[in-house]
Design a protein around this motif. Structure first.
Motif, mmCIF file in Angstrom:
data_model
loop_
_atom_site.group_PDB
_atom_site.id
_atom_site.type_symbol
_atom_site.label_atom_id
_atom_site.label_comp_id
_atom_site.label_asym_id
_atom_site.label_seq_id
_atom_site.Cartn_x
_atom_site.Cartn_y
_atom_site.Cartn_z
ATOM 1 N N ALA A 84 9.960 32.533 11.219
ATOM 2 C CA ALA A 84 10.161 31.084 11.050
ATOM 3 C C ALA A 84 10.924 30.771 9.761
ATOM 4 O O ALA A 84 11.746 29.846 9.732
ATOM 5 C CB ALA A 84 8.820 30.365 11.071
ATOM 6 N N GLY A 85 10.664 31.554 8.722
ATOM 7 C CA GLY A 85 11.355 31.319 7.460
ATOM 8 C C GLY A 85 12.844 31.604 7.504
ATOM 9 O O GLY A 85 13.591 31.178 6.619
ATOM 10 N N GLN A 86 13.290 32.314 8.545
ATOM 11 C CA GLN A 86 14.711 32.646 8.691
ATOM 12 C C GLN A 86 15.439 31.689 9.645
ATOM 13 O O GLN A 86 16.652 31.761 9.783
ATOM 14 C CB GLN A 86 14.860 34.061 9.247
ATOM 15 C CG GLN A 86 14.124 35.137 8.481
ATOM 16 C CD GLN A 86 14.038 36.428 9.271
ATOM 17 O OE1 GLN A 86 14.903 36.728 10.095
ATOM 18 N NE2 GLN A 86 12.991 37.210 9.035
ATOM 19 N N VAL A 87 14.664 30.819 10.315
ATOM 20 C CA VAL A 87 15.215 29.984 11.397
ATOM 21 C C VAL A 87 15.532 28.580 10.907
ATOM 22 O O VAL A 87 14.706 27.928 10.256
ATOM 23 C CB VAL A 87 14.225 29.915 12.579
ATOM 24 C CG1 VAL A 87 14.759 28.985 13.667
ATOM 25 C CG2 VAL A 87 13.979 31.311 13.153
ATOM 26 N N LEU A 105 17.447 27.884 15.888
ATOM 27 C CA LEU A 105 16.744 27.387 17.073
ATOM 28 C C LEU A 105 17.525 26.176 17.545
ATOM 29 O O LEU A 105 17.589 25.166 16.840
ATOM 30 C CB LEU A 105 15.307 27.006 16.731
ATOM 31 C CG LEU A 105 14.530 26.261 17.834
ATOM 32 C CD1 LEU A 105 14.358 27.141 19.066
ATOM 33 C CD2 LEU A 105 13.170 25.792 17.310
ATOM 34 N N PHE A 106 18.161 26.289 18.714
ATOM 35 C CA PHE A 106 19.038 25.214 19.196
ATOM 36 C C PHE A 106 18.321 24.428 20.297
ATOM 37 O O PHE A 106 17.930 24.984 21.318
ATOM 38 C CB PHE A 106 20.356 25.777 19.727
ATOM 39 C CG PHE A 106 21.419 24.734 19.907
ATOM 40 C CD1 PHE A 106 22.280 24.416 18.874
ATOM 41 C CD2 PHE A 106 21.538 24.044 21.103
ATOM 42 C CE1 PHE A 106 23.262 23.440 19.024
ATOM 43 C CE2 PHE A 106 22.508 23.073 21.272
ATOM 44 C CZ PHE A 106 23.374 22.764 20.228
ATOM 45 N N LEU A 107 18.183 23.118 20.076
ATOM 46 C CA LEU A 107 17.463 22.221 20.984
ATOM 47 C C LEU A 107 18.359 21.081 21.441
ATOM 48 O O LEU A 107 19.192 20.614 20.664
ATOM 49 C CB LEU A 107 16.260 21.617 20.258
ATOM 50 C CG LEU A 107 15.207 22.567 19.702
ATOM 51 C CD1 LEU A 107 14.542 21.952 18.476
ATOM 52 C CD2 LEU A 107 14.177 22.873 20.758
ATOM 53 N N VAL A 123 19.015 34.363 23.057
ATOM 54 C CA VAL A 123 17.862 34.442 23.954
ATOM 55 C C VAL A 123 17.457 33.022 24.319
ATOM 56 O O VAL A 123 17.752 32.070 23.580
ATOM 57 C CB VAL A 123 16.671 35.190 23.319
ATOM 58 C CG1 VAL A 123 17.009 36.651 23.079
ATOM 59 C CG2 VAL A 123 16.207 34.511 22.029
ATOM 60 N N VAL A 124 16.804 32.874 25.453
ATOM 61 C CA VAL A 124 16.386 31.557 25.922
ATOM 62 C C VAL A 124 14.874 31.444 25.828
ATOM 63 O O VAL A 124 14.140 32.254 26.404
ATOM 64 C CB VAL A 124 16.842 31.311 27.378
ATOM 65 C CG1 VAL A 124 16.348 29.957 27.872
ATOM 66 C CG2 VAL A 124 18.363 31.382 27.472
ATOM 67 N N ALA A 126 17.368 38.305 17.928
ATOM 68 C CA ALA A 126 18.297 37.243 18.325
ATOM 69 C C ALA A 126 18.851 36.490 17.120
ATOM 70 O O ALA A 126 18.194 36.358 16.085
ATOM 71 C CB ALA A 126 17.591 36.270 19.257
ATOM 72 N N LYS A 127 20.068 36.019 17.273
ATOM 73 C CA LYS A 127 20.646 35.110 16.288
ATOM 74 C C LYS A 127 20.503 33.655 16.739
ATOM 75 O O LYS A 127 20.271 32.767 15.933
ATOM 76 C CB LYS A 127 22.130 35.431 16.074
ATOM 77 C CG LYS A 127 22.399 36.771 15.410
ATOM 78 C CD LYS A 127 23.889 36.982 15.207
ATOM 79 C CE LYS A 127 24.174 38.315 14.532
ATOM 80 N NZ LYS A 127 25.635 38.535 14.370
ATOM 81 N N MET A 128 20.669 33.442 18.047
ATOM 82 C CA MET A 128 20.547 32.106 18.628
ATOM 83 C C MET A 128 19.338 32.068 19.556
ATOM 84 O O MET A 128 19.295 32.790 20.557
ATOM 85 C CB MET A 128 21.804 31.747 19.416
ATOM 86 C CG MET A 128 23.032 31.486 18.581
ATOM 87 S SD MET A 128 22.958 29.901 17.680
ATOM 88 C CE MET A 128 23.016 28.726 19.037
#
Length: 401
Positions: A164-167, A211-213, A235-236, A254-256
């Motif tokens: 989480a700290g990297q996202v 984290l893309f929303l 990844v999804v 994953a990166k995305m």
């Protein structure tokens, strides 16, 4: 499920009573409940004018004239023509929200769009301005695919995986105020389809992962097509599966991290649609929105936002041929504006944005007449805390170079 019972007229089948309580979602879809934290809404107090009323156009003009500068009507590009004719400005969701903020003298902002757009307008306008949505049922299926509770659970999963700290969260404009606020709280930014690349570049300067929303396709297309990543970098995350359907190792690699959401209109276009139109119309240019699936975007000649689509057609030479992959109201309007060019809908199946099209002339007339009579209806309000963090995420986007 059927059983048999004896009646005075003989033996007849009857449907057995099922001991099943309807879920809140089922009641919502049936129009018997409302969810204030969802894009969907069902209430519309008062009697709507009949859609067959021949005086609707004149009634809208009269009510709007009576309100004068007190009302400012925004019309999204996907809105139907009968409504867009009364818009003071047209555009995409973010442009319209900013246009509303630039009109502080307007007491009422009537947003002919969908719920998340009206929320954004409320966030960006002053406390004295009142944002109104003509039909509260005009939601967005994509925005509905990410709830605050689901995203909070996702963050817990990322925390347990130790990443989480990297996202850095990046949320598409087409999201609820709650999701925008989550993004602001966690150091992320909002993006539009026009500036998604810049937003992702900024995010990767802040952290190692995104984290893309809530639209997986815009996130994937931007990462792969614009930033040069591979599909394996993505990844999804499926909110309906334990841990998003992913292992901790998949999340760490994953990166995305793409949320499993999509646009119901743009998701209809397929590679078959592209191949079919190329066979039918030799020399056609295929122009699609980045909310389309990756294989569609990869097969297209041009890819861009709604504003990009409009500007590309404006600049195209006479006699050129275009197949457009976006909402039908816009495609039809662009085609009518360019009779010197051949413009067709990419798919053979007609596809409007059904929730956007809930804003019709009867709802607009009812709204304007109510306001003209001094009755405030269908006000969209974002609470102070949500507004604070959502605005923080929006301001980060505005600060992008």
């Amino acid at each position: 499920m059927w059983d048999v019972t004896t009646t005075p007229t003989g033996t007849e089948p009857r449907k057995a009573a099922l001991d099943v309580a309807p879920t809140p979602l089922a009641l919502l879809l049936l129009g018997r409940e409302a969810d204030p934290r969802s894009e969907r809404g069902v209430e519309c107090p008062g009697d709507l004018p009949s859609p067959s009323d021949p005086d609707l156009v004149e009634r809208a003009r009269t009510a709007k004239a009576k309100l004068g500068d007190r009302v400012f009507v925004l019309g999204h590009h996907y809105q139907r023509d009968e409504v867009i004719q009364f818009a003071d400005v047209t555009g995409d969701s973010f442009k319209l929200a900013r246009d509303a903020a630039a009109r502080p003298e307007a007491e009422y902002i009537v947003f002919c769009g969908v719920h998340f757009m009206a929320e954004s307008a409320d966030i960006l306008t002053s406390d004295d301005q009142k944002v109104v949505l003509p039909d509260l049922a005009a939601g967005c299926s994509m925005a509905d695919m990410a709830t605050a509770e689901q995203v909070a659970e996702c963050w817990d999963v990322l925390t347990e995986a130790g990443i989480a700290g990297q996202v850095v969260p990046v949320s598409y404009m087409n999201s609820s105020a709650d999701i925008k606020a989550f993004t602001g709280r966690h150091g992320g930014a909002i993006c539009t389809s026009s500036n998604a690349q810049r937003a992702l570049e900024w995010a990767f300067e802040q952290g190692e992962k995104v984290l893309f929303l809530p639209d997986q396709h815009l996130g994937r297309n931007t990462a792969v097509r614009d930033l040069g990543m591979s599909l394996d970098d993505c990844v999804v995350y499926n909110p309906h599966k334990p841990n998003g359907g992913l292992t901790a190792e998949q999340l760490r690699s994953a990166k995305m991290i793409l949320w499993r959401g999509h646009c119901s209109v743009h998701g209809r276009f397929s590679l078959d649609s592209v191949e079919d139109v190329r066979n039918r119309i030799p020399g056609v240019n295929v122009l699609v929105h980045p909310e389309c699936k990756h294989e569609v975007v990869a097969a297209a000649d041009y890819v861009g936002s709604t504003e990009y689509i409009i500007k590309t057609l404006d600049a195209a030479p006479a006699g050129s041929k275009w197949a457009i992959g976006t909402e039908l109201n816009l495609v039809r309007r662009v085609a009518n504006a360019h009779p010197d060019k051949e413009v067709v809908f990419l798919d053979r199946t007609v596809c409007f944005c059904s929730t956007m099209n809930r804003i019709d002339l009867p709802h607009l007339v009812w709204t304007l007449e109510s306001l003209a009579e001094g009755t405030l209806v269908n006000r969209i309000r974002v609470d102070e805390e949500t507004e604070h963090y959502a605005k923080l995420a929006l301001e980060r986007m505005l600060a992008l170079p």
